[in-house]
Scaffold this active site. Structure first.
Site, PDB file in Angstrom:
ATOM      1  N   SER A 119      42.844  42.232  45.090  1.00  0.00           N
ATOM      2  CA  SER A 119      42.860  40.788  45.332  1.00  0.00           C
ATOM      3  C   SER A 119      42.714  40.452  46.802  1.00  0.00           C
ATOM      4  CB  SER A 119      44.140  40.176  44.770  1.00  0.00           C
ATOM      5  OG  SER A 119      45.261  40.881  45.234  1.00  0.00           O
ATOM      6  N   HIS A 140      36.697  41.066  41.411  1.00  0.00           N
ATOM      7  CA  HIS A 140      38.030  40.457  41.379  1.00  0.00           C
ATOM      8  C   HIS A 140      38.151  39.474  40.219  1.00  0.00           C
ATOM      9  CE1 HIS A 140      41.233  37.842  43.567  1.00  0.00           C
ATOM     10  NE2 HIS A 140      41.788  38.697  42.737  1.00  0.00           N
ATOM     11  N   GLU A 152      35.090  37.123  41.109  1.00  0.00           N
ATOM     12  CA  GLU A 152      34.628  37.091  42.494  1.00  0.00           C
ATOM     13  C   GLU A 152      34.043  38.480  42.779  1.00  0.00           C
ATOM     14  OE1 GLU A 152      38.024  36.525  45.064  1.00  0.00           O
ATOM     15  OE2 GLU A 152      36.973  35.060  46.280  1.00  0.00           O
ATOM     16  N   ASN A 190      41.815  33.983  47.269  1.00  0.00           N
ATOM     17  CA  ASN A 190      43.170  34.041  47.812  1.00  0.00           C
ATOM     18  C   ASN A 190      43.284  33.479  49.223  1.00  0.00           C
ATOM     19  OD1 ASN A 190      44.764  34.905  45.677  1.00  0.00           O
ATOM     20  ND2 ASN A 190      43.872  36.951  45.826  1.00  0.00           N
TER      21      ASN A 190
END
Ligand code: CAA
Length: 283
Positions: A119, A140, A152, A190
């Protein structure tokens, strides 16, 4: 590049979800973890998810059994000797990930693509542990994997275009939407999500509002499916803290400083839903 057989390393929440969507798309999947109990738990989670679909008449029992039969369990990375593609979803620890990638590089055939579901850790650094950095890529998935549409896809510095294109195609066969991003701390998801969650924790820490009020503002005001504190509990407070630390260290700006309350909860073992307690209590 033709991909038929996939290994998923890590049978936790993310790994089991990834194995599920791969099997649902018809791939042969090996679900690998450190011991049989972990792999069986992972497969059981998949069974429960599929059973929900059966009970809602969205899937036939035979379809569920066919999907489950595509998933075999493994506790030995050597079982990757004939796979075309590996997705690693082990713990977020660079030493462990580089060790796994080094092993996979030795075990898998030359054509095998190695992806990480990290992540926030740098794909370029993970790739450097192998002799095939051009075949290493970030993939991801979002939690819960069977529900969330986004994947992602992170290009490392050396990732080959052909490898990117293969992964983009596979993502579509999983009925997910690929979005291309470059290798920077936290990628896009993130880098944007975690500071928002961290800010919500600061709001709680500074007494701006109660946990319920903070979540309600974001749910009703911004149409988020979960408030940020509920979402933090769902993701895991240890994961949230780890990602904030990665952003803080990697980008070096004070705006990424983890809230002391987040640190305190993690130190207390209040890790969120999985621990029975985080910002909220779970039975
Ligand atoms: N696994 C599989 N399916 C699940 C699930 C799970 N853990 N949780 C819920 N579902 C399914 C349900 O079966 C239901 O399916 P149907 O539509 O077929 O009936 C559907 O999801 C909706 O579930 P519910 O009605 O029970 O609940 P909901 O409408 O509140 O949705 C939710 C639940 C999808 C989790 C929703 O609250 C949501 O989208 N939350 C935000 C999730 C999010 O932001 N995820 C990203 C986290 S960040 C991340 O993953 C990246 C990282 O690196 C940290």
């Amino acid at each position: 590049m033709k991909v038929e057989k996939i290994m998923v390393v890590g049978a936790g929440q993310m790994g089991s979800g990834i194995a599920q969507v791969c099997a649902q798309a018809g791939y042969d999947v090996i679900l690998n973890d450190l011991n049989l109990q972990l792999t069986e738990q992972g497969k059981n989670t998949i069974r429960i998810n599929l059973l929900r679909q059966v009970n809602k008449n969205l899937m036939k029992t035979e379809e569920m059994e066919a999907i489950l039969s595509l998933i075999s369990l493994s506790t030995n990375l050597e079982d990757a000797r004939d796979v075309d593609f590996v997705i690693e979803a082990a713990v977020e620890n660079m030493n462990i990930k580089t060790q796994i990638f080094r092993e996979l590089d030795r075990i898998t055939p030359e054509h095998t693509i190695l992806a990480s579901n990290t992540s926030s850790l740098p794909i370029t650094e993970i790739a450097a542990a192998t002799n095939r950095p051009e075949k290493v890529i970030g993939m991801h998935f979002m939690n819960p994997v069977p529900v969330m549409k986004l994947v992602e896809i992170i290009r490392g510095l050396a990732t080959a275009d052909e490898v990117y294109e293969t992964i983009e195609t596979i993502t579509k066969t999983l009925e997910k939407v690929p979005v291309e991003v470059n290798d920077f701390p936290g990628f896009v998801s993130n880098r944007v999500l975690m500071p928002m969650i961290n800010e919500a924790v600061f709001a709680l820490y500074e007494g701006v509002a109660s946990r319920e009020a903070i979540d309600e503002v974001m749910k009703l005001g911004m149409n988020y499916p979960m408030g940020p504190l509920t979402l933090a509990d769902f993701i895991g407070l240890d994961t949230c803290l780890y990602i904030m630390e990665t952003l803080h260290e990697g980008l070096g700006e004070d705006k990424y400083r983890p809230c002391p309350l987040l640190r305190k909860y993690v130190k207390a073992g209040w890790l969120g839903r999985k621990a029975g307690r985080g910002f909220y209590e779970y039975k």
